[in-house]
Scaffold this motif. Structure first.
Motif, PDB file in Angstrom:
ATOM      1  N   ARG A  32       0.820  -1.217   0.000  1.00  0.00           N
ATOM      2  CA  ARG A  32       0.000   0.000   0.000  1.00  0.00           C
ATOM      3  C   ARG A  32       0.854   1.268   0.000  1.00  0.00           C
ATOM      4  NH1 ARG A  32      -4.210  -0.669   4.795  1.00  0.00           N
ATOM      5  NH2 ARG A  32      -5.052   1.211   3.840  1.00  0.00           N
ATOM      6  N   LEU A  33       2.148   1.109   0.132  1.00  0.00           N
ATOM      7  CA  LEU A  33       3.024   2.277   0.193  1.00  0.00           C
ATOM      8  C   LEU A  33       3.159   2.950  -1.166  1.00  0.00           C
ATOM      9  CD1 LEU A  33       5.943   0.913   2.415  1.00  0.00           C
ATOM     10  CD2 LEU A  33       3.989   2.313   3.129  1.00  0.00           C
ATOM     11  N   ALA A  34       3.473   4.233  -1.128  1.00  0.00           N
ATOM     12  CA  ALA A  34       3.789   4.971  -2.353  1.00  0.00           C
ATOM     13  C   ALA A  34       5.172   4.531  -2.842  1.00  0.00           C
ATOM     14  CB  ALA A  34       3.764   6.468  -2.088  1.00  0.00           C
ATOM     15  N   ALA A  35       5.437   4.750  -4.133  1.00  0.00           N
ATOM     16  CA  ALA A  35       6.690   4.284  -4.746  1.00  0.00           C
ATOM     17  C   ALA A  35       7.945   4.750  -3.991  1.00  0.00           C
ATOM     18  CB  ALA A  35       6.746   4.707  -6.207  1.00  0.00           C
ATOM     19  N   PRO A  36       8.038   6.017  -3.564  1.00  0.00           N
ATOM     20  CA  PRO A  36       9.248   6.434  -2.830  1.00  0.00           C
ATOM     21  C   PRO A  36       9.450   5.642  -1.537  1.00  0.00           C
ATOM     22  CG  PRO A  36       8.014   8.349  -3.579  1.00  0.00           C
ATOM     23  CD  PRO A  36       7.131   7.166  -3.800  1.00  0.00           C
TER      24      PRO A  36
ATOM     25  N   VAL B 210       8.417   2.478  -1.021  1.00  0.00           N
ATOM     26  CA  VAL B 210       8.852   1.136  -1.433  1.00  0.00           C
ATOM     27  C   VAL B 210      10.348   1.159  -1.745  1.00  0.00           C
ATOM     28  CG1 VAL B 210       8.650  -0.647  -3.222  1.00  0.00           C
ATOM     29  CG2 VAL B 210       6.583   0.444  -2.307  1.00  0.00           C
ATOM     30  N   ALA B 211      10.771   2.169  -2.484  1.00  0.00           N
ATOM     31  CA  ALA B 211      12.186   2.292  -2.858  1.00  0.00           C
ATOM     32  C   ALA B 211      13.069   2.377  -1.625  1.00  0.00           C
ATOM     33  CB  ALA B 211      12.386   3.522  -3.747  1.00  0.00           C
ATOM     34  N   TYR B 212      12.633   3.142  -0.626  1.00  0.00           N
ATOM     35  CA  TYR B 212      13.434   3.289   0.584  1.00  0.00           C
ATOM     36  C   TYR B 212      13.658   1.944   1.272  1.00  0.00           C
ATOM     37  CZ  TYR B 212      14.920   4.215   5.292  1.00  0.00           C
ATOM     38  OH  TYR B 212      15.625   4.182   6.472  1.00  0.00           O
ATOM     39  N   ILE B 213      12.587   1.148   1.418  1.00  0.00           N
ATOM     40  CA  ILE B 213      12.704  -0.132   2.118  1.00  0.00           C
ATOM     41  C   ILE B 213      13.596  -1.105   1.341  1.00  0.00           C
ATOM     42  CG2 ILE B 213      11.406  -2.187   2.833  1.00  0.00           C
ATOM     43  CD1 ILE B 213       9.139  -0.308   3.655  1.00  0.00           C
ATOM     44  N   LEU B 214      13.400  -1.192   0.029  1.00  0.00           N
ATOM     45  CA  LEU B 214      14.229  -2.099  -0.770  1.00  0.00           C
ATOM     46  C   LEU B 214      15.701  -1.707  -0.702  1.00  0.00           C
ATOM     47  CD1 LEU B 214      12.023  -2.657  -3.957  1.00  0.00           C
ATOM     48  CD2 LEU B 214      12.400  -4.230  -2.049  1.00  0.00           C
ATOM     49  N   ALA B 215      15.956  -0.403  -0.717  1.00  0.00           N
ATOM     50  CA  ALA B 215      17.345   0.056  -0.621  1.00  0.00           C
ATOM     51  C   ALA B 215      17.906  -0.174   0.780  1.00  0.00           C
ATOM     52  CB  ALA B 215      17.433   1.534  -0.992  1.00  0.00           C
ATOM     53  N   ASP B 216      17.089   0.069   1.796  1.00  0.00           N
ATOM     54  CA  ASP B 216      17.557  -0.055   3.172  1.00  0.00           C
ATOM     55  C   ASP B 216      17.890  -1.497   3.529  1.00  0.00           C
ATOM     56  OD1 ASP B 216      17.862   1.322   5.881  1.00  0.00           O
ATOM     57  OD2 ASP B 216      16.489  -0.313   6.381  1.00  0.00           O
ATOM     58  N   CYS B 217      17.063  -2.445   3.089  1.00  0.00           N
ATOM     59  CA  CYS B 217      17.316  -3.851   3.435  1.00  0.00           C
ATOM     60  C   CYS B 217      18.357  -4.486   2.519  1.00  0.00           C
ATOM     61  CB  CYS B 217      16.026  -4.658   3.441  1.00  0.00           C
ATOM     62  SG  CYS B 217      15.349  -5.050   1.816  1.00  0.00           S
ATOM     63  N   GLU B 218      18.731  -3.772   1.461  1.00  0.00           N
ATOM     64  CA  GLU B 218      19.785  -4.211   0.548  1.00  0.00           C
ATOM     65  C   GLU B 218      19.436  -5.514  -0.167  1.00  0.00           C
ATOM     66  OE1 GLU B 218      23.219  -4.359   3.039  1.00  0.00           O
ATOM     67  OE2 GLU B 218      23.152  -2.224   3.518  1.00  0.00           O
ATOM     68  N   ALA B 219      18.147  -5.670  -0.499  1.00  0.00           N
ATOM     69  CA  ALA B 219      17.705  -6.892  -1.184  1.00  0.00           C
ATOM     70  C   ALA B 219      18.222  -6.910  -2.620  1.00  0.00           C
ATOM     71  CB  ALA B 219      16.179  -6.960  -1.189  1.00  0.00           C
ATOM     72  N   ARG B 220      18.777  -8.073  -3.016  1.00  0.00           N
ATOM     73  CA  ARG B 220      19.203  -8.252  -4.405  1.00  0.00           C
ATOM     74  C   ARG B 220      18.179  -9.035  -5.210  1.00  0.00           C
ATOM     75  NH1 ARG B 220      23.457 -11.193  -5.396  1.00  0.00           N
ATOM     76  NH2 ARG B 220      23.718 -12.198  -3.382  1.00  0.00           N
ATOM     77  N   VAL B 221      17.302  -9.767  -4.504  1.00  0.00           N
ATOM     78  CA  VAL B 221      16.243 -10.546  -5.157  1.00  0.00           C
ATOM     79  C   VAL B 221      14.902 -10.079  -4.615  1.00  0.00           C
ATOM     80  CG1 VAL B 221      15.270 -12.841  -5.533  1.00  0.00           C
ATOM     81  CG2 VAL B 221      17.759 -12.549  -5.420  1.00  0.00           C
ATOM     82  N   VAL B 222      13.965  -9.783  -5.526  1.00  0.00           N
ATOM     83  CA  VAL B 222      12.625  -9.349  -5.133  1.00  0.00           C
ATOM     84  C   VAL B 222      11.595 -10.240  -5.818  1.00  0.00           C
ATOM     85  CG1 VAL B 222      10.955  -7.465  -5.110  1.00  0.00           C
ATOM     86  CG2 VAL B 222      13.394  -6.958  -4.857  1.00  0.00           C
TER      87      VAL B 222
END
Length: 527
Positions: free
Chosen positions: A91-95, A97-109
């Protein structure tokens, strides 16, 4: 179920269920069923697949999508090699979502149906993401999950995974406007869901053969993922709804003999207001567990009368891997009782105390901050040592941020919040996050966000706005601006235009003064 006591991870329990009752259904999703044997084999394939992609123990993988049983298969696959699933709130806005993916350093989504466009939009801001795998996502033109998974062997993986290894990372809203990743270990997860401690379990916790649980709360919350892990540990069936839908929930209750459901109070209210509610047979429904926010007594009475099952109020948080305090069905009285104002008593192994600002324990009946200590507590906030130290002290006591008191019988009463968090429909909203979004508007000079009572959502977000001199702005324009930056549930539902915000001598906003008129006449400052 002795195997649970000896388990080093929740994966061990699934392996044991696959060995002892492999044909038993673990998850149901529409017309599709996944047995424990299939779940175990499928997660083995995922584990090998993640290793082939270079994912190592301790690294994070992410999931962006609505509830799906294959999310749990992917979670298990990651956990089998010591990798950590990090679901993202869809439900999050794109910015955000981007913050969480960058913060957790995920390479696979892993991405679910309907969210490929969001990932495409945020890819420039998430350079670490190397592989996107679509789970039943026709809108995703890349790698298909089932095809990818089935390209790897179903044999067990060889990995050294223990109780104190990270297993799950869920993001919570942050007081400074940025969410924090709460890290749960295998130990904290199993401590909350260990089905082997039969002597200490409360009656409503006991797994029974033939139990069927409706999983309707989102898996980016501990309520959703925790429910799914709980049924895997118990060896029972979860009926998975992509998202909460009262019409579908009623159909499933009838057609699948649902025995247990976890719902937030707002979802219970929506269910009771459904036009079909009087036509449905609830005789197989044993327990509804509820939490995330208090429930009005009149709504509770209505629910007890209409649904006719046992009710269990749960109190906990992401940082405690879920429930740490519960109000048992026996304490739910149709006529009401003082105990129904409480959230219950501590679960086995959970310590509680009420402390003052300096951490000193306060006597019974005195309001202060609720602190808890148990093996259920998270290990830390991801990459945030200062925030971790502020929340968990050297002796393992975790500050919850909630204000309350204990009575002589050990029942816990929630009085207020030490922090400024708003709980709307079971979702946590921190004013700072909303304020940061609103401050970006060039016509806004100052803003404070508060929570006010809402019959439907428990609480709703209100913005108190000071406009710059000579500027004009409507309520609708402010709300529309917020929606461009943050998730819809965080956006203000209403706006008050004021000349100046009340502040103390040091400049801190006096939110209580802003909130006071809306909470007048209520005996507690949470709804």
């Amino acid at each position: 179920m002795q195997a649970v006591l000896e388990a080093e991870s929740f994966c061990d329990i699934v392996r044991e269920h696959a060995r002892l009752q492999g044909s038993t259904t673990a998850f149901t999703y529409g017309d599709e069923t996944i047995s424990f044997a299939e779940l175990n084999e499928g997660s083995n394939r995922v584990a090998h697949g993640l290793e082939a992609l270079g994912v190592k123990k301790g690294e994070r993988v992410s999931f962006l999508g609505k509830n799906h049983p294959l999310y749990f298969e992917a979670l298990l696959g990651a956990a089998k090699i010591g990798a950590v699933m990090t679901p993202v709130n869809w439900r999050l806005a794109a910015p955000e979502v981007a913050y969480i993916l960058a913060d957790c350093e995920a390479r696979v989504v892993f991405v679910g149906e309907g969210f490929a466009d969001v990932l495409t939009k945020v890819r420039p801001d998430t350079p670490l993401v190397e592989q996107v795998i679509g789970i039943d996502a026709p809108d995703h033109a890349g790698t298909d999950y089932r095809t990818w998974r089935d390209g790897f062997p179903a044999i067990p993986v060889s990995a050294n995974v223990g109780l104190d290894d990270d297993a799950l990372q869920l993001y919570t809203s942050g007081t400074t406007g940025r969410p924090k990743g709460a890290v749960m270990t295998n130990r904290s997860i199993l401590s909350s869901r260990n089905a082997a401690d039969q002597d200490e379990m409360r009656k409503w916790q006991e797994p029974k053969e033939g139990d069927v649980t409706l999983l309707a709360m989102p898996c980016f919350h501990i309520s959703g993922t925790g429910t799914g892990i709980g049924t895997m540990v118990a060896g029972t069936n979860s009926i998975v709804l992509p998202e909460y839908d009262p019409t579908k929930a009623l159909d499933l209750i009838e057609n699948y003999n649902i025995s247990k459901i976890f719902l937030v109070p707002a979802a219970i209210q929506i269910l009771l207001n459904h036009p079909r509610i009087s036509e449905v047979d609830f005789s197989r429904l044993q327990y509804i567990t509820y939490g995330a926010s208090p429930i009005p007594l009149e709504l509770m009475k209505q629910a007890m009368e209409v649904l006719g099952c046992g009710f269990v109020q749960m109190y906990g948080m992401t940082e405690t891997s879920g429930t740490i305090v519960a109000l048992d069905p026996e304490d739910h009285k149709p006529e009401g009782s003082p105990k129904m104002r409480s959230v219950g008593t501590p679960m086995p192994g959970v310590e509680l105390k009420i402390i003052d600002q300096d951490g000193n324990e306060l006597p019974v009946g005195t309001v202060g901050e609720i602190a808890t200590r148990s093996s259920k507590n998270m290990s830390r906030y991801w990459n945030k040592p200062e925030a971790t130290t502020e929340t968990i002290d050297e002796d393992g006591w975790l500050r919850t941020g909630d204000a309350g008191y204990l009575d002589d019988d050990g029942y816990l009463y929630i009085h207020d919040r030490v922090k400024d968090m708003i709980i709307s429909g079971g979702e946590n909203v921190y004013p700072a996050e909303v304020e940061n979004a609103l401050y970006a508007h060039p016509k806004i000079a100052d803003v404070a966000v508060i929570g006010i009572p809402s019959e439907k959502w428990g609480e709703e977000v209100k913005a108190c706005v000071v406009l710059k001199a000579g500027e004009a702005l409507s309520e609708a324009e402010i709300i529309a601006h917020a929606r461009e930056h943050i998730a819809g549930y965080k956006c203000p539902k209403s706006v008050d235009f004021i000349e100046a915000l009340p502040r103390n001598p040091s400049g801190k906003i006096l939110r209580r003064e802003l909130r006071a008129p809306y909470w007048e006449g209520k005996d507690r400052a949470v709804n």
